[in-house]
Design a protein around this motif. Structure first.
Motif, PDB file in Angstrom:
ATOM      1  N   THR A 131      42.609  60.493  21.174  1.00  0.00           N
ATOM      2  CA  THR A 131      41.256  60.839  20.727  1.00  0.00           C
ATOM      3  C   THR A 131      40.693  59.755  19.811  1.00  0.00           C
ATOM      4  O   THR A 131      39.518  59.368  19.910  1.00  0.00           O
ATOM      5  CB  THR A 131      41.283  62.195  19.997  1.00  0.00           C
TER       6      THR A 131
ATOM      7  N   GLU B  67      39.856  56.687  21.917  1.00  0.00           N
ATOM      8  CA  GLU B  67      38.626  56.913  22.673  1.00  0.00           C
ATOM      9  C   GLU B  67      37.411  56.862  21.752  1.00  0.00           C
ATOM     10  O   GLU B  67      36.347  56.351  22.124  1.00  0.00           O
ATOM     11  CB  GLU B  67      38.702  58.265  23.383  1.00  0.00           C
ATOM     12  N   GLY B  68      37.589  57.381  20.531  1.00  0.00           N
ATOM     13  CA  GLY B  68      36.481  57.317  19.571  1.00  0.00           C
ATOM     14  C   GLY B  68      36.146  55.890  19.195  1.00  0.00           C
ATOM     15  O   GLY B  68      34.964  55.507  19.109  1.00  0.00           O
ATOM     16  N   SER B  69      37.199  55.069  18.956  1.00  0.00           N
ATOM     17  CA  SER B  69      36.966  53.663  18.609  1.00  0.00           C
ATOM     18  C   SER B  69      36.283  52.925  19.756  1.00  0.00           C
ATOM     19  O   SER B  69      35.362  52.110  19.558  1.00  0.00           O
ATOM     20  CB  SER B  69      38.296  52.990  18.260  1.00  0.00           C
ATOM     21  N   LYS B  70      36.762  53.229  20.980  1.00  0.00           N
ATOM     22  CA  LYS B  70      36.168  52.587  22.153  1.00  0.00           C
ATOM     23  C   LYS B  70      34.696  52.959  22.294  1.00  0.00           C
ATOM     24  O   LYS B  70      33.832  52.102  22.538  1.00  0.00           O
ATOM     25  CB  LYS B  70      36.946  53.005  23.389  1.00  0.00           C
ATOM     26  N   THR B  71      34.421  54.228  22.124  1.00  0.00           N
ATOM     27  CA  THR B  71      33.033  54.685  22.241  1.00  0.00           C
ATOM     28  C   THR B  71      32.159  54.053  21.167  1.00  0.00           C
ATOM     29  O   THR B  71      31.015  53.638  21.427  1.00  0.00           O
ATOM     30  CB  THR B  71      32.990  56.223  22.132  1.00  0.00           C
ATOM     31  N   SER B  72      32.703  53.951  19.955  1.00  0.00           N
ATOM     32  CA  SER B  72      31.933  53.339  18.860  1.00  0.00           C
ATOM     33  C   SER B  72      31.630  51.875  19.155  1.00  0.00           C
ATOM     34  O   SER B  72      30.511  51.382  18.921  1.00  0.00           O
ATOM     35  CB  SER B  72      32.713  53.464  17.547  1.00  0.00           C
TER      36      SER B  72
ATOM     37  N   ILE C 275      31.445  50.458  22.088  1.00  0.00           N
ATOM     38  CA  ILE C 275      30.447  50.385  23.166  1.00  0.00           C
ATOM     39  C   ILE C 275      29.054  50.648  22.629  1.00  0.00           C
ATOM     40  O   ILE C 275      28.081  49.958  22.965  1.00  0.00           O
ATOM     41  CB  ILE C 275      30.805  51.380  24.280  1.00  0.00           C
ATOM     42  N   LEU C 276      28.973  51.662  21.777  1.00  0.00           N
ATOM     43  CA  LEU C 276      27.662  51.990  21.217  1.00  0.00           C
ATOM     44  C   LEU C 276      27.126  50.844  20.354  1.00  0.00           C
ATOM     45  O   LEU C 276      25.924  50.527  20.380  1.00  0.00           O
ATOM     46  CB  LEU C 276      27.760  53.284  20.397  1.00  0.00           C
TER      47      LEU C 276
ATOM     48  N   GLU D 266      26.007  48.074  22.709  1.00  0.00           N
ATOM     49  CA  GLU D 266      24.741  48.436  23.344  1.00  0.00           C
ATOM     50  C   GLU D 266      23.582  48.319  22.349  1.00  0.00           C
ATOM     51  O   GLU D 266      22.475  47.870  22.691  1.00  0.00           O
ATOM     52  CB  GLU D 266      24.829  49.859  23.904  1.00  0.00           C
TER      53      GLU D 266
END
Length: 254
Positions: free
Chosen positions: A223, A226-231, A233-234, A237
């Motif tokens: 988790t 995945e949170g670090s990856k999402t951050s 990416i955001l 972007e």
């Protein structure tokens, strides 16, 4: 003269009462009475009032082990509480057995004329049957196979008593008691087995707890990743959009 007449009437009355006692017989419900004439079987009298020929007809008396003398035979289901009996198991352990036999007379004539003492015979057959059945089993089997022992004993007794006009309905072995030293050893073994099972359950619980903790830590790491990856990416972007907006602004300014 008057005294002699009184004695005569007293004697006559006593004789009439004696004749009446030998003539009139009442058979209770659920019982029968065997009537012999001149020493030979004459008839089987069921429940009710019966008239016999004095001094010629005679009810056959019954005297069985543990019972009072009687002239009637009970046809109801009866039970025989066996005295404690000793037996030796297949692994040479002396045990004491307590049992109850439930039986019923199906043929009164056989129960009287085919055996001298019906109840005594059932007792002896039960003793030999118990020793035979339990002699083919070791102690553990005797203690854990109570229903099997009951079934085997019932079959043995039912077959042996059939010629006596008896139906053995069931046999219940109530207690099987080994010697004191064997009983103490068995209790120690049972205690050790309970302790072993408790340790196994405790170890299994600890293993499951460790697995649960590891799964939780693994899930937490996943988790977090995945949170670090999402951050990331955001953020990327966001930076790209910022550059695009800056480029558009410069183009419009020119």
């Amino acid at each position: 003269m008057e005294f002699g007449l009184v004695l005569f009437f007293l004697f006559l009355t006593a004789a009439m009462l004696m004749v009446a006692a030998k003539t009139i017989r009442v058979v209770p419900q659920s019982t029968v009475m065997i009537v012999e004439r001149l020493g030979r079987f004459h008839k089987l009298a069921d429940s009710g009032l019966h008239l016999l020929i004095p001094f010629i007809d005679k009810p056959r008396g019954v005297l069985w082990q543990g019972t009072a003398p009687a002239f009637s035979i009970d046809l109801r289901e009866q039970f025989l509480d066996m005295p404690l009996q000793s037996a030796i198991t297949k692994d040479n352990v002396h045990i004491v057995v307590d049992a109850v036999v439930y039986w019923q007379i199906t043929d009164p004539l056989k129960s009287v004329y085919e055996v001298v003492d019906l109840i005594g015979g059932i007792v002896q057959l039960t003793v030999t049957g118990m020793r035979s059945v339990m002699g083919d089993m070791d102690l553990d089997q005797c203690l854990s196979s109570r229903e099997e022992i009951n079934g085997k004993l019932r079959l043995i007794l039912d077959e042996a008593t059939d010629k006596w006009g008896v139906k053995v309905l069931r046999v219940d072995v109530k207690n099987i008691n080994p010697p004191e030293d064997v009983r103490v050893t068995m209790e120690k073994q049972m205690t050790a087995e309970r302790n072993r099972r408790a340790l196994v359950l405790q170890a299994e619980g600890e293993r499951q707890a460790a697995i649960t903790r590891a799964e939780g830590e693994k899930q937490a790491a996943i988790t977090k990743a995945e949170g670090s990856k999402t951050s990331a990416i955001l953020r990327a972007e966001g930076a790209a959009k910022a550059r695009l907006l800056a480029a558009n602004a410069e183009a419009e300014a020119i």
